[in-house]
Scaffold this motif. Structure first.
Motif, PDB file in Angstrom:
ATOM      1  N   ARG A   1       0.846  -1.199   0.000  1.00  0.00           N
ATOM      2  CA  ARG A   1       0.000   0.000   0.000  1.00  0.00           C
ATOM      3  C   ARG A   1       0.878   1.244   0.000  1.00  0.00           C
ATOM      4  O   ARG A   1       1.832   1.344   0.765  1.00  0.00           O
ATOM      5  N   ASN A   2       0.508   2.174  -0.863  1.00  0.00           N
ATOM      6  CA  ASN A   2       1.218   3.450  -0.959  1.00  0.00           C
ATOM      7  C   ASN A   2       0.191   4.565  -1.080  1.00  0.00           C
ATOM      8  O   ASN A   2      -0.775   4.445  -1.834  1.00  0.00           O
ATOM      9  N   ASP A   3       0.373   5.669  -0.325  1.00  0.00           N
ATOM     10  CA  ASP A   3      -0.566   6.788  -0.423  1.00  0.00           C
ATOM     11  C   ASP A   3       0.138   8.137  -0.464  1.00  0.00           C
ATOM     12  O   ASP A   3      -0.505   9.171  -0.276  1.00  0.00           O
ATOM     13  N   ASP A   4       1.461   8.125  -0.716  1.00  0.00           N
ATOM     14  CA  ASP A   4       2.170   9.408  -0.697  1.00  0.00           C
ATOM     15  C   ASP A   4       3.120   9.578  -1.875  1.00  0.00           C
ATOM     16  O   ASP A   4       4.119  10.284  -1.775  1.00  0.00           O
TER      17      ASP A   4
ATOM     18  N   ARG B   1      -1.777   6.963  -5.145  1.00  0.00           N
ATOM     19  CA  ARG B   1      -2.099   6.134  -4.002  1.00  0.00           C
ATOM     20  C   ARG B   1      -2.841   4.898  -4.497  1.00  0.00           C
ATOM     21  O   ARG B   1      -3.483   4.917  -5.545  1.00  0.00           O
TER      22      ARG B   1
ATOM     23  N   TYR C   1      -4.383   1.155  -8.576  1.00  0.00           N
ATOM     24  CA  TYR C   1      -3.587   2.331  -8.242  1.00  0.00           C
ATOM     25  C   TYR C   1      -4.071   3.519  -9.074  1.00  0.00           C
ATOM     26  O   TYR C   1      -4.388   3.376 -10.259  1.00  0.00           O
TER      27      TYR C   1
END
Length: 675
Positions: free
Chosen positions: A522-525, A538, A550
């Motif tokens: 998970r990536n949000d930045d 994100r 994504y």
């Protein structure tokens, strides 16, 4: 002349009389004497079974149903040597003089058991104690007479070798021959083995065989020849297994040689190479400790130099220091060179392998291995100067990347495989100053990104196959890149013109972090910055499920009255065939949310005013009207205004119009990144 005739006749009569005398001696008696002599020399109980016959041609000897030589008192149950059919050759002249001299022994389908203890005792050493001489020596320590065996031959034998604390080794179908013409002279041994059907031959020459049998250090030359290769040893050795000398191994087919020695087909990994050429100074102790010095090993074209030490016990221990030039392990890599072109769509969609991983090697040895190489090639992945250390202890192997030059930067960290309580893998890896363009091209076939950056990754997974490990992954990481370019697409122009084609995006920075849990990243930045544009991102990447969901949001900063224009792009679906489309609804929400609020507020006020007029209530003037100057003359009475009617909905919504205008163009341009 008469005297001469009598002398010649007498000489001719002697052999005849000798043969007659031998025929008059019962064969059972000769057999008992031979057995007693053999037992006296060996110190073991010896027996013949079945009918015993005396033969005169081609050599004088005995033929018996079977021969059995008892084992040492401390050894296991059963005889040391037992055969189904045995022939014993005797020296006729010695026999006439009352001496039993055994010239040869031939055994058909015998079983030979060899056992060795850690304290040095071996069941083939027939006489124990200082000053004693083994079979074939001049005197025994018990007053026995000399025993000489000129030739020993075992046909279709079963050889069993057991070393204390280790599993017994059994080899069937062995043909063994020993020529030992002089009791204090050299001996030649030849053995033919067929562990896998094809013959493997062993030739050994010992300078003083009697001394060698007595456990002393003697000069020895040995050569093992099998399908596809040969191994030779030359130096000084003892019967207990100690050796010091030269080691040489040459093979033009390593797999064929290993298969010929009994290994299963395909045992050797393909990346090891086909050929082998090894030379070293070798020292081997009778305890099994091995030391190789001045080692030069050419395996499949990869040349390693250095030292190697090992000790064999319940768990072998290995220590090695190796240096190399350019190493090529391209066969290790199965990844395609450009974006998955080497794999079919069906193969890419199958998922991770479910076959159990054989991690038995982790428990096979303990050790420390150091490797320095000028370069290492792993398929499309190329590393520069490399220094790594491998440590393995109790089924836990650690790869310590001390110094790895790669793509203009460096890689450091650890990679761990642990099989103490089920298989698990983990690591803590760092990359510094690595050029993205060659790295991404080598790993994924992506050629449009350039720039250098840093990255960090910590992870842990467990399972008996790759699928289970990928679905269990947990960890975290981050990445950061400085100024770089994306070729083939101009994001700045894309958001300002409908006719943009090609070009490049020059970005100032790229950064982000991520967390991994249960196989999902998970990536949000994510943040990509340009002078007139930035992009955020994100979403989730299913490392185990091989899926992605994504969203990337490029935002033009100098449009929309300075508030920017954002067009989200969603990437969703399986890795094998993801769908990349603009998120028009998201674009409307991002870009028109303020306008929607102002229009909704204005419509609400107009509707309230109309309702109040109909009810005869005063209408509140808007704030902007109160601030305006008063008119010069009274205004005419206002007529009631009709209630605003809802406007007809256009046939095509704004969302549909925007979708038609930008969907195909934006998706097509963004996909160029992955060409």
């Amino acid at each position: 002349m008469k005297w001469i005739k009598w002398i010649v006749g007498g000489l001719l009569l002697i052999p005849v009389l000798a043969l007659v005398a031998l025929l008059l001696v019962p064969s059972e008696r000769i057999a008992r004497l031979a057995v007693a002599r053999l037992g006296e020399a060996t110190g073991r109980e010896v027996s013949l079974s079945g009918d015993v016959e005396l033969s005169l041609f081609p050599v004088l000897g005995l033929s018996a149903g079977g021969l059995e030589i008892a084992d040492a008192d401390w050894a296991g149950e059963g005889a040391m040597l037992s055969s189904a059919r045995t022939e014993i050759g005797l020296d006729a002249l010695a026999l006439l003089g009352g001496e039993i001299r055994i010239t040869h022994i031939e055994a058909l389908s015998p079983t030979l058991r060899l056992e060795q203890r850690k304290d040095g005792r071996a069941n083939w050493r027939f006489i124990e104690g200082a000053g004693d001489t083994a079979a074939g020596g001049s005197e025994t320590g018990q007053g026995g007479r000399a025993l000489s065996i000129e030739r020993l031959q075992l046909t279709n034998a079963t050889l069993v070798y057991a070393r204390e604390g280790e599993a017994a080794m059994r080899i069937d179908g062995v043909d063994l021959a020993m020529d030992w013409p002089e009791p204090q002279g050299p001996a030649t041994l030849t053995a033919a083995l067929r562990p896998a059907g094809s013959p493997v031959t062993l030739d050994v020459d010992v300078e003083n065989f009697a001394s060698f049998l007595d456990g002393k250090l003697e000069r020895l030359e040995a050569r093992l020849t099998g399908p596809g290769g040969a191994l030779s040893l030359g130096g000084r050795a003892t019967l207990q297994g100690a050796l010091a000398g030269n080691l040489a191994f040459e093979a033009d087919d390593l797999q064929a040689f290993a298969t010929g020695l009994g290994a299963a087909p395909g045992t050797l990994p393909p990346w090891l190479g086909r050929t082998g050429d090894i030379k070293a100074q070798m020292t081997l102790t009778d305890d099994g400790d091995l030391a190789l010095r001045d080692l030069v090993a050419d395996i499949g074209g990869n040349v390693l130099r250095g030292t190697f030490d090992s000790s064999f016990g319940a768990t072998p221990k290995i220590a090695a220091k190796l240096q190399a030039g350019a190493l090529d392990f391209s066969a290790l890599a199965t990844a395609p060179s450009r974006g998955g072109e080497a794999a079919t769509d069906e193969q890419r969609s199958e998922g991770w392998p479910r076959e159990d991983i054989d991690a038995a090697l982790l428990a096979a040895f303990d050790g420390d291995i150091e490797l320095q190489a000028e370069s290492i090639r792993l398929g499309a992945l190329e590393l520069g100067a490399t220094k790594v250390a491998l440590r393995n202890e109790r089924a836990r192997m650690v790869f310590d990347l001390q110094e790895v030059a790669a793509y203009g930067g460096s890689l450091t960290g650890e990679f761990v495989m642990n099989n103490r309580r089920g298989l698990s893998v983990g690591g803590d890896l760092r990359a510094r100053g690595v050029e993205m363009n060659p790295l991404l091209e080598a790993l994924f076939g992506v050629t449009r990104f350039s720039g250098s950056g840093d990255a960090r990754l910590s992870f842990l997974g467990s399972g008996q196959n790759v699928e289970a490990i990928m679905n269990s992954l947990s960890g975290s990481g981050s990445f950061e890149a400085g100024r770089g370019t994306i070729k083939g697409i101009d994001l700045d122009a894309l958001l300002g013109s409908v006719d943009v084609k090609g070009g490049s995006t020059v970005f100032d920075s790229l950064a982000g972090s991520f967390a991994i849990e249960n196989g999902v990243l998970r990536n949000d930045d994510l943040l990509l910055t340009l002078p007139n544009l930035n992009a955020t991102g994100r979403g989730e990447i299913g490392l185990g499920a091989r899926e992605i969901d994504y969203t990337v949001i490029p935002r033009a900063l100098r449009v929309n009255s300075g508030r920017g224009l954002a067009i989200p792009v969603r990437i969703a679906g399986p890795w094998a065939d993801p769908k990349i489309r603009p998120d028009v609804k998201g674009a409307l929400d991002l870009n028109l949310s303020e306008q929607k609020k102002r229009r909704a507020e204005k419509a609400r006020r107009e509707l309230e005013d109309a309702l109040r007029e109909q009810m005869g209530e005063p209408v509140e003037a808007p704030a902007e009207a109160l601030e305006a100057p008063l008119p010069a003359e009274p205004a005419a009475p206002q007529q009631p205004q009709p209630v605003p009617q809802p406007q007809p909905v256009p046939e095509r919504s704004l969302e549909d119009i925007l979708k038609d205008e930008i969907q195909d163009r934006l998706a097509r341009e963004l996909l160029k990144i992955f060409d």
